[in-house]
Write a protein that holds these residues in place. Structure first.
Motif, short mmCIF file in Angstrom:
data_model
loop_
_atom_site.label_atom_id
_atom_site.label_comp_id
_atom_site.label_asym_id
_atom_site.label_seq_id
_atom_site.Cartn_x
_atom_site.Cartn_y
_atom_site.Cartn_z
N ASP A 141 0.76 -1.12 -0.04
CA ASP A 141 -0.08 -0.13 0.16
C ASP A 141 0.84 1.13 0.13
O ASP A 141 0.40 2.20 0.45
N PHE A 142 2.29 1.23 -0.66
CA PHE A 142 2.91 2.29 -0.64
C PHE A 142 2.46 3.34 -1.76
O PHE A 142 2.81 4.45 -1.64
N TYR A 143 1.59 2.91 -2.42
CA TYR A 143 1.01 3.62 -3.82
C TYR A 143 -0.61 3.55 -3.90
O TYR A 143 -0.90 2.84 -3.01
N ILE A 144 -1.06 4.41 -4.74
CA ILE A 144 -2.48 4.50 -4.93
C ILE A 144 -2.83 3.26 -5.85
O ILE A 144 -2.76 3.49 -6.96
N TRP A 145 -3.38 2.09 -5.51
CA TRP A 145 -3.99 1.12 -6.37
C TRP A 145 -5.46 0.82 -6.14
O TRP A 145 -6.16 1.10 -5.18
N HIS A 146 -5.88 0.61 -7.37
CA HIS A 146 -7.45 0.22 -7.65
C HIS A 146 -7.77 -0.67 -8.52
O HIS A 146 -7.18 -0.71 -9.65
N ARG A 196 -1.82 8.31 2.98
CA ARG A 196 -2.73 7.62 4.02
C ARG A 196 -2.02 6.32 4.76
O ARG A 196 -2.54 5.88 5.37
N ASN A 197 -0.87 5.87 4.29
CA ASN A 197 -0.18 5.07 4.79
C ASN A 197 0.94 5.57 5.72
O ASN A 197 1.84 6.08 5.28
N TYR A 226 -0.52 18.00 -4.52
CA TYR A 226 -1.04 16.55 -5.10
C TYR A 226 -0.78 15.64 -3.93
O TYR A 226 -1.24 14.21 -4.07
N LEU A 227 -0.39 15.83 -2.81
CA LEU A 227 0.11 14.80 -1.92
C LEU A 227 -1.09 13.94 -1.42
O LEU A 227 -0.97 12.65 -1.33
N PHE A 228 -2.27 14.43 -1.29
CA PHE A 228 -3.33 13.53 -0.87
C PHE A 228 -4.61 13.84 -1.95
O PHE A 228 -4.56 14.87 -2.45
N GLU A 229 -5.02 12.61 -2.07
CA GLU A 229 -6.37 12.52 -2.83
C GLU A 229 -7.34 12.26 -1.94
O GLU A 229 -7.27 11.94 -0.58
N VAL A 230 -8.75 12.28 -2.42
CA VAL A 230 -9.72 11.88 -1.50
C VAL A 230 -9.93 10.57 -0.69
O VAL A 230 -9.19 9.81 -1.57
N THR A 270 -3.19 17.87 3.42
CA THR A 270 -1.91 18.26 2.67
C THR A 270 -1.16 19.24 3.84
O THR A 270 -0.10 19.17 3.77
N LEU A 271 -1.73 20.18 4.30
CA LEU A 271 -1.48 21.42 5.07
C LEU A 271 -0.79 20.72 6.60
O LEU A 271 0.26 20.88 6.71
N ASP A 272 -1.31 19.66 6.81
CA ASP A 272 -0.89 18.82 8.19
C ASP A 272 0.60 18.31 7.87
O ASP A 272 1.25 18.36 8.80
N MET A 273 0.48 17.99 6.65
CA MET A 273 2.08 17.31 6.40
C MET A 273 3.08 18.22 6.30
O MET A 273 3.89 17.95 6.72
N VAL A 274 2.76 19.21 5.82
CA VAL A 274 3.69 20.25 5.80
C VAL A 274 4.27 20.88 7.00
O VAL A 274 5.18 21.04 7.22
N TYR A 275 3.02 21.01 8.14
CA TYR A 275 3.27 21.38 9.45
C TYR A 275 4.13 20.23 10.05
O TYR A 275 4.96 20.78 10.98
#
Length: 579
Positions: A141-146, A196-197, A226-230, A270-275
């Motif tokens: 789950d390191f990447y976005i798979w579907h 999200r991982n 672009y860091l996070f998707e819904v 995304t903002l939280d990740m920068v913080y």
């Protein structure tokens, strides 16, 4: 010293104007595109030893720090923004020993090194991605798979949603081994990491710690929106993004602009990740000492979002959330009032305790001299260097380098290559990425090879660093004087009082109480205008020309009557009140 008075001017307070004592206060930052800066080994490609060789040149100009576009191991699909190994130097650029020599030399000459951190995605040649394809439990789950979805009419499997890549076409790519789609918001060989991982978040923090331990002074963080998707947990399927419904501006369904990116950009996490990253670099400094480490963030996003990257009032974020509002909304047709509006908007919107910043060019945009007009080269650099806060310069802008025509056959930039011979040039970033123009020797002194990875400019024999260093007046000489001037108290700590006199002329002052009064006049227009500057500032009967554009009628050091100042067409001028 005459008292500073302001008549009908907007006076902007000292908040954010650079009053602190950190190394980066009122900093001058220089972006190096390593592939095109200096080739030390004769392969036609710039490298780390080439950067090391030229650090003294940057110090002599007066730069505080330089940030390097990515230097990590990469298959170079997107020229370093597709990273295969975040812990290894790309072989074309050198070795870890070369990097350590670069850090040592930078410390010796007194210039800081900032690295480009690309957290959104990796190369598909990354070991992480290979293991994820193979469903390794640690990397599955390191990447976005579907799985995608089944088309009810055809019965065939298709991408999970209508999401479109920045580089055109679907942002989903099928993988035959895993038999799933993966997300890529850029080139299809640049799979997006899954933030999200928690394992991904931790690994990328380890990358930051690794390079901080190597001695870098901070990071410019790439493509943050672009860091996070819904969150898929909220939906059974990834939702389609709404169409922009602007067929005139964006008629092609394959273009990124065809949809509104409400599920793939600017998610609140995304903002939280920068913080979190800011906390990390602050804690590193507290633990290991030395100067504070700096974060710059790249986010082409709404104005309100850019300001949020500074922090939320409780947590700190980016020291320098790049001011792309100014870059994206000002062009060669902009009026004086447009410039003033964007300057005021940024400074008046900043939270307390931070610094303004001004970015007018980079490796993703056409060059400043080409966008604003060669005749305005000095004027734009005067603007950049005399506004309060941080100044960011892309390599070559100090020389007035212009875009280089790149043929379809020579084009290598992915978004351009994804088009056709008729439309590629407008999308291509290659014209601003050509080799730096060092001197008039073969291939502009960039390399000893008989070729370069991108063509060099045709005008390099008359427009190069050596020629401009030797000339009594040149774009580079003006730039160097501006950098020195920027260190004066009134520019570091003084208030900004600014207005547009008409559609063409901007005037503003910089002064700290008890220090020199400086006045800047910028004439964007194509005709000269006579201005009584004493109506706006207490300049008295005499003022000295500190520096001015090459096409000015004045010369540096000239004493003039400010009540009848002539603002020549396309000219910027810095004056100081005479005691």
């Amino acid at each position: 010293m005459r008292p500073h008075t302001v008549v009908a001017l907007v006076v902007i307070s000292l908040i954010g104007l650079g009053q602190g004592s950190e190394w980066y206060d009122s900093g001058n930052y220089y972006q190096i595109y390593p592939r095109s800066f200096r080739d030390s080994d004769g392969d036609g490609i710039g490298d780390l030893n080439g950067v090391t060789e030229k650090l003294q040149y940057l110090k002599d100009i007066g730069f505080t720090a330089t940030w390097l576009s990515p230097i990590f191991k990469s298959p170079m699909v997107d020229f370093g923004y597709d990273i295969a190994d975040f812990y290894t130097i790309h072989p074309e650029y050198g070795t870890m020993e070369d990097f350590e020599r670069l850090i040592a030399k930078a410390k010796e000459v007194g210039i800081k090194i900032i690295l480009d951190f690309v957290p959104n995605h990796t190369s598909d040649q990354s070991e992480w991605f290979t293991k994820s394809v193979d469903s390794d439990p640690d990397y599955k789950d390191f990447y976005i798979w579907h799985d995608g979805k089944i088309n009810e009419e055809t019965g065939e499997r298709e991408p999970p949603s209508n999401w479109i890549s920045e580089f055109r076409y679907s942002a989903w790519q099928w993988n035959d081994v895993r038999e799933q789609y993966y997300l890529h918001q850029f080139e299809y060989r640049q799979p997006d990491l899954n933030y999200r991982n928690p394992a991904v978040v931790n690994e990328m923090k380890n990358v930051i710690r690794f390079w901080l331990a190597k001695g870098v002074s901070g990071f410019r963080i790439d493509a943050i929106p672009y860091l996070f998707e819904v969150d898929l947990d909220r939906y059974n399927q990834y939702p389609d993004e709404p169409l922009t419904n602007d067929t005139e501006a964006c008629p092609d369904p394959d273009d990124h602009c065809y949809t509104q990116h409400i599920y793939t950009q600017d998610q609140p996490e995304t903002l939280d990740m920068v913080y979190q990253w800011r906390t990390l670099v602050d804690e590193f400094q507290e633990e290991y000492g030395g100067d504070k480490r700096l974060l710059m963030t790249e986010a082409y996003t709404s104005f309100d979002n850019m300001i949020k990257y500074y922090g939320d009032g409780v947590r700190n974020g980016s020291h320098i959330p790049f001011n792309f509002d100014f870059l994206s909304n000002i062009n060669n047709a902009s009026k004086a009032g447009d410039y003033v509006e964007h300057i005021e908007k940024w400074i008046n919107s900043m939270p307390e305790g931070v610094y303004a910043n001004w970015v007018l060019g980079n490796h993703d945009n056409k060059r400043v001299a080409s966008r604003f007009g060669v005749q305005r080269t000095d004027l734009i650099n005067i603007l950049l260097q005399t506004l309060p806060g941080h100044a960011v310069t892309y390599n070559g802008e100090e020389l007035g380098m212009t875009d280089v025509w790149i043929s379809w056959e020579d084009t290598v930039d992915p978004p351009a290559c994804n088009t056709d011979p008729d439309s590629y040039y407008d999308r291509s970033r290659d014209p601003a990425r050509t080799p730096y123009q060092w001197d008039a020797s073969s291939l502009t002194g960039f390399t000893s090879a008989d070729h370069t990875w991108l063509p060099v400019a045709e005008d390099y024999k008359t427009n190069n660093a050596l020629q401009q260093l030797r000339a009594p007046r040149s774009h580079l000489q003006i730039f160097k004087k501006l950098v020195r001037l920027r260190k004066e108290t009134s520019f570091r700590q003084g208030a900004l009082s600014i207005q547009a006199l008409d559609d063409d002329v901007i005037i503003y002052s910089r002064q700290k109480e008890g220090s020199d009064l400086y006045v800047v006049v910028l004439n964007l227009g194509d005709s000269s205008k006579t201005i009584d500057l004493t109506k706006y500032y207490s300049l008295g009967s005499e003022a000295e020309i500190i520096t001015t554009s090459l096409n000015s009628q004045y010369i540096d050091g000239e004493i003039i009557n400010p009540s009848s100042f002539i603002a020549n067409a396309y000219v910027g001028t810095v004056l100081v009140a005479v005691n």
